[in-house]
Design a protein around this motif. Structure first.
Motif, PDB file in Angstrom:
ATOM      1  N   ALA A 177       8.740   7.464 -23.299  1.00 55.71           N
ATOM      2  CA  ALA A 177       8.082   6.316 -22.678  1.00 55.71           C
ATOM      3  C   ALA A 177       9.006   5.108 -22.665  1.00 55.71           C
ATOM      4  CB  ALA A 177       6.793   5.992 -23.420  1.00 55.71           C
ATOM      5  N   LEU A 179      11.987   4.957 -22.191  1.00 58.29           N
ATOM      6  CA  LEU A 179      12.974   5.039 -21.117  1.00 58.29           C
ATOM      7  C   LEU A 179      12.340   4.751 -19.771  1.00 58.29           C
ATOM      8  CD1 LEU A 179      14.798   8.232 -22.328  1.00 58.29           C
ATOM      9  CD2 LEU A 179      15.633   5.896 -22.446  1.00 58.29           C
ATOM     10  N   GLY A 180      11.051   4.420 -19.785  1.00 59.81           N
ATOM     11  CA  GLY A 180      10.382   4.109 -18.533  1.00 59.81           C
ATOM     12  C   GLY A 180       9.750   5.315 -17.861  1.00 59.81           C
ATOM     13  N   ALA A 181       9.574   6.397 -18.608  1.00 57.77           N
ATOM     14  CA  ALA A 181       8.919   7.566 -18.021  1.00 57.77           C
ATOM     15  C   ALA A 181       7.424   7.322 -17.938  1.00 57.77           C
ATOM     16  CB  ALA A 181       9.188   8.802 -18.863  1.00 57.77           C
ATOM     17  N   THR A 182       6.782   7.844 -16.887  1.00 60.88           N
ATOM     18  CA  THR A 182       5.329   7.772 -16.832  1.00 60.88           C
ATOM     19  C   THR A 182       4.766   8.822 -17.785  1.00 60.88           C
ATOM     20  OG1 THR A 182       5.192   9.406 -15.071  1.00 60.88           O
ATOM     21  CG2 THR A 182       5.393   7.112 -14.403  1.00 60.88           C
ATOM     22  N   GLU A 185       5.366  12.356 -16.547  1.00 59.00           N
ATOM     23  CA  GLU A 185       6.742  12.816 -16.762  1.00 59.00           C
ATOM     24  C   GLU A 185       6.971  13.163 -18.220  1.00 59.00           C
ATOM     25  OE1 GLU A 185       8.541  10.138 -13.114  1.00 59.00           O
ATOM     26  OE2 GLU A 185       8.439   9.333 -15.141  1.00 59.00           O
TER      27      GLU A 185
END
Lengths: 288, 252, 295
Positions: A177, A179-182, A185
């Protein structure tokens, strides 16, 4: 006096230990006995023809043919029902472990509901499948059996997968999360990968239970000598083949029931060994 | 002090009935290392997790106040959280590699953000592994599992992975606490180099570490900011008695 | 708004919908069975269906008592055999056995629980039925071997792995310190198990037994194949019995041809469902209580 008490205590200890060993031997022995009896009675009647042919005319009177229809039917049914259960179960397990809070109300409700469903005997699933079938005007068919068995497998699978996902460290999800993952993902690319061996085990366990069950398909699968080519056609399964063949008065046919039982036993044992193999294993990339 | 991307305004956090952060207001200086210090349980990690909204509000957690990233309140309703997290890389206490190969760990972030070109991914992976000074150690086994690296290497891998999504800010939650002294030193050096390009915020309970690498210090005590300012002021000439006692080791 | 977020949101909706579906899945099962069992309850009162022993579908008499009695007898008898054996095994595995023995035995227990019930049934007809028949002969009475005792024996082998599994988990949850405290006072191993471990684990053990009971209650095929299936209340171990699940399984074929027959059978399924779910919930409640006490 004191030593007398001690002796009594020692005696009790010994007796209980003896009883425990006895109980253990009974349990382990009954497994060996089951496998041995099935193998001894089943293997002599087992032939290549049984595995590669469908029943011919007069099969149930002891004439030529085999149980290929049941083997293929069981595999179709098991695979499709497990697929359906997986398609419903995996998202639900991901949802309660990643989206909702794992100890929150939604998760508790799902777990409660799965406990309830898990306890329902397969014959009741069979009866329910039958009601639905007649209500929508379907006949007993592979499709109806798939729906019923997937319902029966769902709680088995969800409970097992839930155990697996609860063991995945929270931090792995947080790392993804951050790292900007939804969530999707994170769930799909990280959590599922991390938990893969356990998820495979859960799926195999459900598959094994699915192909082994009789009562749920008794009302819903129909029974036929032909190999089904579409979900609308009736299908035979191994447990049903065993059950029906044993019911005939002819020794040859009963022998074939034993052979079919041996086939089913080895199939299920194979699946369960495979499941154990995955359970004790980490995937190459699993983070410990 | 130059400008700031990251501001905290009147931030309070409750876990159930327990208030773990009280009315925190801070400006985090850009391109500096800011250390958050304080005794254990004082809310350091909570504060850090608030900064990229890893602390999600839920049944047990209540957050009040604002965290402004480039002027945008990340706790505002309907805010899209993934692009905010992308602006910040996180180093956790225990390095948390993802269950995939070394290469894929670094490529994971760029990939989910839409980078598909193989060449470009190769370039990114190599570049950031070099920045984290890990390249030479892993160049021959890029496609081996990340979990097989030593723990110090894993932490540097996490650093490379975090940098690969192009953040402006690096958050470190005691990033050296699980490492041996040599590996810690290596990570500290990397952070020292990185402050030229990044704003770094570091939770630490090791005062000597703060002294070694921080430019700016925030002292938290029982959820309150007691004092914050440049390192020299806080350590050399504390304004508050509690700070003095903490930096002199009387309370820990 | 980009595609990733749209996808994430869509997935979330989908996951949510499936989750809701899973939460309410039991309702259509319960509802469907209840609606379909309505007609028979309209012709005769509930207590009469449950407690009359007059079972003659063609005359419109649907007394389920023989089947209820069959189920209860077979289950209780099976539990009588299975509970001591499984508990002793579970205690042995968690308290006495070396890690090596555990590694050998636990997979066996798992495998045993994975064997399909029809296989247990085949095994029962091959081994248990003749054995029981011989046993009856020894006692001077005749029995075909297809009787209450055979059903109970087969069933007990089936539920053993199940009870062992739960009981072992319950015992493993008893903190180590409790045992050490007792042992350090000079208590023997069995003494410690009996006075301390079992006392501490008692609610959990009860739950394990009840879970096993509910499993046994609903078991169909294996019991059906060895129990004889004669709709009278059995009077001895060597009399045939006719449990509820067997009734369902045996009559699905003809239930559409006799009026109200299907309704009566589906009522039997409903009764089975309600009882089993009640057992399960009770066990779960006890387990939950035990867990919150331990915490």
């Amino acid at each position: 006096m004191k030593s007398g008490r001690m002796d009594l205590r020692g005696l009790e200890e010994t007796v209980m230990r003896g009883l425990m060993w006895l109980a253990l031997c009974l349990v382990a022995g009954s497994l060996l006995l089951i496998v041995a009896v099935i193998a001894i009675r089943g293997l002599p009647s087992l032939s290549l023809a049984m595995l590669t042919q469908t029943p011919r005319g007069g099969y149930y009177l002891g004439k030529e043919g085999g149980i290929l229809n049941a083997i293929v039917g069981s595999l179709y049914l098991g695979a499709a029902a497990t697929g359906v259960a997986l398609a419903i179960g995996l998202p639900v397990v991901l949802y309660i472990n990643l989206y909702a809070r794992s100890s929150g109300l939604t998760a508790r409700m799902v777990r409660f509901s799965m406990d309830v469903l898990w306890g329902i005997p397969s014959i009741v699933y069979g009866a329910f499948g039958f009601i639905v079938m007649t209500a929508v005007g379907l006949r007993a068919s592979l499709g109806a059996a798939i729906v019923t068995v997937s319902l029966f497998e769902l709680p088995i699978m969800v409970r097992a997968m839930d155990e697996v996902l609860r063991l995945v460290p929270r931090e792995i999800g947080e790392a993804s999360a951050s790292l900007g993952a939804t969530r999707l993902e994170t769930a799909w690319r990280v959590i599922v990968r991390q938990a893969m061996p356990g998820l495979i085990t859960a799926t195999l366990v459900a598959f094994g239970r699915g192909i082994g069950d009789t009562a749920a398909v008794l009302f819903t699968a129909g029974f036929t000598d032909r190999i089904p080519t579409s979900p609308g056609q009736p299908a035979a399964t191994l447990p049903l083949a065993i059950f029906f063949q044993l019911g005939t008065p002819f020794p040859e046919v009963q022998g074939r029931a034993y052979a079919a039982a041996a086939v089913l036993t080895f199939l299920v044992l194979g699946v369960s060994l495979l499941a154990r193999f995955f359970a004790g294993r980490f995937a190459r990339n699993t983070v410990k | 002090m130059n400008g700031t991307h990251l501001q905290v305004r009147n931030l309070s956090v409750w876990y159930g009935d327990r208030r773990v952060l009280r009315d925190v207001t801070l400006d985090i200086p850009d391109r500096r290392i800011t250390a958050i210090i304080g005794p254990s349980g004082c809310g350091k990690t909570t504060l850090l997790k608030c900064l990229n909204r890893l602390l999600e509000t839920g049944e047990d957690v209540r957050v009040q106040g604002q965290v402004l990233v480039d002027g945008e309140d990340i706790y505002a309703p309907r805010v899209e959280v993934t692009h905010i997290r992308r602006k910040m890389g996180l180093l956790s206490q225990k390095p948390q590699v993802l269950p995939m190969s070394i290469y894929e760990n670094v490529a994971y972030g760029p990939r989910i953000h839409g980078e598909r070109r193989r060449r470009e991914l190769d370039r990114i992976v190599e570049h950031y592994l070099k920045v984290a000074s890990l390249w030479d150690e892993v160049r021959d086994r890029l496609h081996g599992p990340a979990a097989s690296l030593s723990i110090g290497q894993q932490q540097r891998l996490c650093l490379a992975r975090g940098l690969a999504v192009g953040p402006e800010i690096i958050l470190g939650d005691e990033p050296t606490s699980a490492l041996d002294p040599r590996a810690s030193q290596n990570v500290e050096q990397r952070l020292g180099e990185l402050k030229r390009d990044y704003t770094i915020i570091l939770v630490t309970h090791i005062l000597r570490q703060a002294r070694r690498i921080a430019d700016h210090v925030i002292f938290l005590y029982l959820g309150e900011v007691i004092e914050h300012g440049p390192l020299k002021e806080v350590f050399g000439n504390p304004r508050h008695d509690l700070t003095r006692r903490y930096v002199e080791g009387e309370i820990s | 708004m980009n595609l990733r977020l749209v996808r994430d949101r869509a997935a979330r909706r989908g996951f949510q919908a499936l989750t809701v579906l899973c939460c309410v899945l039991v309702l259509p099962i319960l509802g469907g069975l209840a609606i379909r069992s309505g007609p028979v309850l309209k012709t005769q009162p509930l207590w009469r269906v449950l407690f009359s022993s007059d079972w003659s579908p063609t005359q419109g008499q649907f007394g389920l008592l023989p089947f209820l009695a069959g189920t209860v007898y077979v289950t209780l008898l099976a539990m009588l055999i299975a509970v001591p054996v499984s508990l002793l095994t579970a205690i042995f595995l968690s308290e006495y056995a070396s890690r090596r023995v555990c590694r050998c035995v636990l997979p066996l227990v798992d495998v045993l629980s994975g064997i399909p019930s029809v296989i247990y049934g085949v095994w029962g007809t091959l081994l248990i039925v003749p054995a029981v028949s011989a046993l009856a002969g020894l006692g001077g009475s005749y029995s075909s071997g297809y009787c209450l005792l055979s059903g109970a024996l087969v069933l007990s082998v089936m539920v053993c792995p199940f009870i062992i599994h739960v009981a072992r988990e319950v015992l493993a949850a008893v903190p180590r310190g409790v045992r050490e405290a007792s042992l350090s006072l000079g208590a023997g191993k069995w003494q410690t198990v009996k006075r301390v471990v079992l006392r501490r684990a008692f609610p959990g053990i009860v739950a394990a037994v009840v879970l096993g009971l509910s499993r046994a209650f609903g078991e169909t095929i294996a019991v059906l194949m060895v129990v004889g299936n004669v709709p009278v209340v059995p009077r001895s171990l060597f009399d045939p019995a006719y449990p509820l699940p067997a009734l369902l399984a045996n009559n699905y074929g003809e239930m559409m041809s006799v009026p109200l027959y299907d309704s009566a059978l589906l009522f039997a399924a409903l009764a089975l469902l309600v009882m089993v779910v009640a057992f399960n919930l009770a066990a779960k409640a006890v387990l939950g209580l035990a867990r919150s006490e331990a915490a």
